[in-house]
Design a protein around this motif. Structure first.
Motif, PDB file in Angstrom:
ATOM      1  N   GLN A  22       0.818  -1.219   0.000  1.00 30.28           N
ATOM      2  CA  GLN A  22       0.000   0.000   0.000  1.00 30.28           C
ATOM      3  C   GLN A  22       0.849   1.265   0.000  1.00 30.28           C
ATOM      4  O   GLN A  22       0.623   2.194  -0.761  1.00 30.28           O
ATOM      5  N   HIS A  23       1.833   1.300   0.910  1.00 23.71           N
ATOM      6  CA  HIS A  23       2.680   2.484   1.071  1.00 23.71           C
ATOM      7  C   HIS A  23       4.145   2.046   1.012  1.00 23.71           C
ATOM      8  O   HIS A  23       4.774   1.772   2.032  1.00 23.71           O
ATOM      9  N   PRO A  24       4.699   1.967  -0.213  1.00 23.85           N
ATOM     10  CA  PRO A  24       6.068   1.487  -0.385  1.00 23.85           C
ATOM     11  C   PRO A  24       7.077   2.645  -0.430  1.00 23.85           C
ATOM     12  O   PRO A  24       6.816   3.691  -1.027  1.00 23.85           O
ATOM     13  N   TYR A  25       8.249   2.409   0.188  1.00 31.12           N
ATOM     14  CA  TYR A  25       9.294   3.431   0.219  1.00 31.12           C
ATOM     15  C   TYR A  25      10.637   2.820  -0.160  1.00 31.12           C
ATOM     16  O   TYR A  25      10.984   1.721   0.296  1.00 31.12           O
ATOM     17  N   LEU A  26      11.386   3.566  -0.967  1.00 29.80           N
ATOM     18  CA  LEU A  26      12.766   3.221  -1.286  1.00 29.80           C
ATOM     19  C   LEU A  26      13.673   4.309  -0.724  1.00 29.80           C
ATOM     20  O   LEU A  26      13.445   5.508  -0.970  1.00 29.80           O
ATOM     21  N   VAL A  27      14.692   3.902   0.020  1.00 29.31           N
ATOM     22  CA  VAL A  27      15.702   4.840   0.528  1.00 29.31           C
ATOM     23  C   VAL A  27      17.033   4.392  -0.051  1.00 29.31           C
ATOM     24  O   VAL A  27      17.536   3.317   0.288  1.00 29.31           O
ATOM     25  N   HIS A  28      17.588   5.211  -0.942  1.00 27.42           N
ATOM     26  CA  HIS A  28      18.795   4.850  -1.687  1.00 27.42           C
ATOM     27  C   HIS A  28      19.915   5.809  -1.312  1.00 27.42           C
ATOM     28  O   HIS A  28      19.885   6.993  -1.672  1.00 27.42           O
ATOM     29  N   LEU A  29      20.907   5.306  -0.581  1.00 19.13           N
ATOM     30  CA  LEU A  29      22.005   6.128  -0.081  1.00 19.13           C
ATOM     31  C   LEU A  29      23.326   5.613  -0.637  1.00 19.13           C
ATOM     32  O   LEU A  29      23.524   4.407  -0.776  1.00 19.13           O
ATOM     33  N   SER A  30      24.234   6.540  -0.938  1.00 18.32           N
ATOM     34  CA  SER A  30      25.507   6.127  -1.524  1.00 18.32           C
ATOM     35  C   SER A  30      26.594   7.147  -1.223  1.00 18.32           C
ATOM     36  O   SER A  30      26.335   8.355  -1.169  1.00 18.32           O
TER      37      SER A  30
END
Length: 242
Positions: free
Chosen positions: A181-189
């Protein structure tokens, strides 16, 4: 070949889409407890807390990229930030089992197993990095359902450190496959990469679902690129500021 019964359990898990470490009692796990209906008030307030927590985490990383050495430490920090919200605290009953659990969980099984291109059968479910469950779900969950992760989490966060576009695409597909329902992507580099432009092209192509937060530190040119949740543009700044 030695046959001690473990193969039968593995086959059962595979057919039922259970995570590799689950040993569900046959016939006891039942179906998946669905996510609350769209527009649920409790989930809406939880989303506010989750998005504020993700924003605080990426702002910390944007300013100080070496507070955390490894990805797992970032996961821990995000759990800490989520736990600062009263709405997400507490222990809640698991059905009528007499046991309680919290709402924030790490390594929660995917709601639906993904198919491998070379297999006709679904593979075992993988795990989401972090999820938030709703109290209303836990109230109607049998203990065996909880134990093997048969709850469709309404809020799911996938968080990665120092990965490229393939990993990002894989996390995106994982969220889509389970229809979160509520998807999150956290992409750190903070890794130097000649392919960072290709990764940012993927990020630029994500406009609605999942919501994405992104920070990349180029330590060689002393520049940070970032995108907050709900934004479409990637901002680039000198870092540290002069």
């Amino acid at each position: 070949m030695i046959h001690d019964g473990s193969q039968d359990q593995d086959l059962y898990n595979e057919q039922e889409g259970l995570p590799a470490d689950a040993e569900a009692l046959p016939g006891k796990a039942g179906g998946i407890v669905p996510a609350p209906p769209q527009g649920d008030g409790w989930v809406a307030e939880a989303v506010t807390a989750v998005e504020a927590s993700i924003t605080k985490l990426i702002d910390e990383f944007r300013v100080q990229p070496f507070i955390h050495r490894v990805e797992h430490s970032l996961h821990i920090r995000l759990v800490q930030l989520l736990g600062e919200w009263e709405h997400l605290r507490g222990w809640y009953p698991i059905g009528d089992s007499g046991f309680k659990t919290q709402l924030i969980h790490k390594e929660w099984p995917e709601a639906r197993p993904r198919k491998k291109p070379d297999l006709t059968a679904d593979r075992r479910r993988g795990s989401f990095d972090l999820v938030v469950l709703a109290p209303s779900q836990l109230r109607r969950t049998a203990l065996e359902q909880f134990r093997v992760g048969r709850i469709d989490a309404p809020i799911v966060i996938e968080l990665g450190l120092n990965y490229g576009k393939q990993h990002l695409a894989g996390d995106r597909q994982k969220l889509a496959n389970s229809a979160v329902q509520h998807p999150y992507l956290v992409h750190l580099s903070r890794m130097p990469s000649s392919r960072q432009g290709a990764t940012e092209d993927v990020i630029a192509g994500i406009s609605e679902r999942p919501k994405i937060a992104y920070v990349h530190h180029d330590l060689e040119v002393k520049e940070v690129s970032y995108r907050h949740l709900g934004r479409l543009d990637i901002t680039k700044e000198k870092h540290p500021p002069r």
